[in-house]
Scaffold this motif. Structure first.
Motif, PDB file in Angstrom:
ATOM      1  N   LEU A  32       0.840  -1.204   0.000  1.00 19.53           N
ATOM      2  CA  LEU A  32       0.000   0.000   0.000  1.00 19.53           C
ATOM      3  C   LEU A  32       0.870   1.248   0.000  1.00 19.53           C
ATOM      4  O   LEU A  32       1.843   1.336   0.753  1.00 19.53           O
ATOM      5  N   ILE A  33       0.510   2.201  -0.862  1.00 20.04           N
ATOM      6  CA  ILE A  33       1.133   3.532  -0.833  1.00 20.04           C
ATOM      7  C   ILE A  33       0.007   4.500  -0.494  1.00 20.04           C
ATOM      8  O   ILE A  33      -1.000   4.545  -1.205  1.00 20.04           O
ATOM      9  N   CYS A  34       0.130   5.246   0.602  1.00 17.14           N
ATOM     10  CA  CYS A  34      -0.949   6.191   0.922  1.00 17.14           C
ATOM     11  C   CYS A  34      -0.416   7.353   1.740  1.00 17.14           C
ATOM     12  O   CYS A  34       0.664   7.291   2.321  1.00 17.14           O
ATOM     13  N   GLY A  35      -1.174   8.419   1.762  1.00 11.29           N
ATOM     14  CA  GLY A  35      -0.778   9.596   2.521  1.00 11.29           C
ATOM     15  C   GLY A  35      -1.463  10.832   1.970  1.00 11.29           C
ATOM     16  O   GLY A  35      -2.500  10.730   1.314  1.00 11.29           O
ATOM     17  N   ILE A  85       3.072   6.897   3.338  1.00 10.63           N
ATOM     18  CA  ILE A  85       3.434   5.639   4.001  1.00 10.63           C
ATOM     19  C   ILE A  85       3.371   4.539   2.947  1.00 10.63           C
ATOM     20  O   ILE A  85       2.391   4.441   2.211  1.00 10.63           O
ATOM     21  N   ILE A  86       4.433   3.759   2.889  1.00 11.25           N
ATOM     22  CA  ILE A  86       4.446   2.582   2.018  1.00 11.25           C
ATOM     23  C   ILE A  86       4.572   1.378   2.933  1.00 11.25           C
ATOM     24  O   ILE A  86       5.498   1.308   3.737  1.00 11.25           O
ATOM     25  N   THR A  87       3.637   0.461   2.832  1.00 15.00           N
ATOM     26  CA  THR A  87       3.651  -0.666   3.773  1.00 15.00           C
ATOM     27  C   THR A  87       3.130  -1.950   3.131  1.00 15.00           C
ATOM     28  O   THR A  87       2.265  -1.916   2.249  1.00 15.00           O
ATOM     29  N   SER A  88       3.676  -3.058   3.610  1.00 15.99           N
ATOM     30  CA  SER A  88       3.153  -4.363   3.188  1.00 15.99           C
ATOM     31  C   SER A  88       2.406  -5.022   4.351  1.00 15.99           C
ATOM     32  O   SER A  88       2.119  -6.219   4.303  1.00 15.99           O
TER      33      SER A  88
END
Ligand SMILES: [Zn+2]
Length: 213
Positions: A167-170, A187-190
């Motif tokens: 996910l890339i979000c912000g 925020i980039i998260t798996s």
């Protein structure tokens, strides 16, 4: 020469390798059974914009590198490049849900992914779809499906999901204004607990919204 013609020492080596391989396999499953092996590593990355400059396209994209003696771009990994590097990791799907997308570099990256067979879906704000510099028309020309909804409220999300697992979000809209001037966070998260709700929300909006015509 048959297997049985091998000298004693060679046989011993083969036996040792085989036993090691089988042993480590047994150990792996034993540890897994008792949950000693952690699940796939969760990757998190936090980015803050603005970038202090624009990464040199030649330096990063050409094998020969940048041949300018004085280059107006910067030769280091910017946050925009970090986002692009992540997008480039897409192998199967890329779902983008973004208020406004005018950044040419990201737009081109998405077109390249489409050419490479990645299944792309884009949800965008109705008004912003046709804003100056919008990449949406380019996407449509490349056969990328776009959905939106003609309402007074804003489709104000800014997130993307890569292969259903990153996910890339912000606050970051995909515009050069956001890259080089605004204070923005990404925020980039798996982390599955974060990726999954966004994936579900994307699908819900995709089903609710209509094709952009
Ligand atoms: Zn350069």
């Amino acid at each position: 020469m048959s297997y049985f013609d091998l000298s004693n020492s060679k046989l011993k080596i083969i036996a040792a390798i085989t036993l090691t391989a089988v042993g480590s396999e047994i150990l792996y499953y034993a540890l897994k059974k008792f949950r000693r092996i952690p699940k796939a590593e969760v990757e998190n990355e936090v980015l803050f914009f603005p970038d202090k400059g624009i990464a040199c396209p030649a330096y990063f994209e050409r094998k020969s590198g940048c041949n300018q003696s004085v280059c107006s771009y910067i030769h280091e990994v910017t946050n925009l490049r970090r986002v692009i590097i992540r997008l480039r990791e897409a192998k199967k799907t890329l779902d983008v849900c973004i208020f406004i997308l005018t950044c040419q570099e990201i737009g081109q990256e998405i077109v390249n992914l489409k050419r490479n067979g990645v299944k792309i879906r884009v949800i965008v704000d109705y008004e912003m779809a046709n804003s100056t510099g919008s990449r949406i028309e380019l996407f449509r020309r490349h056969g990328i499906p776009i959905r939106t909804k003609k309402v007074l409220q804003l489709m104000h999300h800014k997130f993307a999901i890569i292969d259903g697992e990153c996910l890339i979000c912000g606050s970051f809209n995909w515009t050069m204004q956001a890259v080089t001037a605004n204070w923005e966070n990404v925020i980039i998260t798996s982390e599955p607990g974060l990726v999954q709700p966004f994936a579900i929300e994307f699908q819900r909006l995709w089903d609710e919204f209509s094709c952009l015509t």
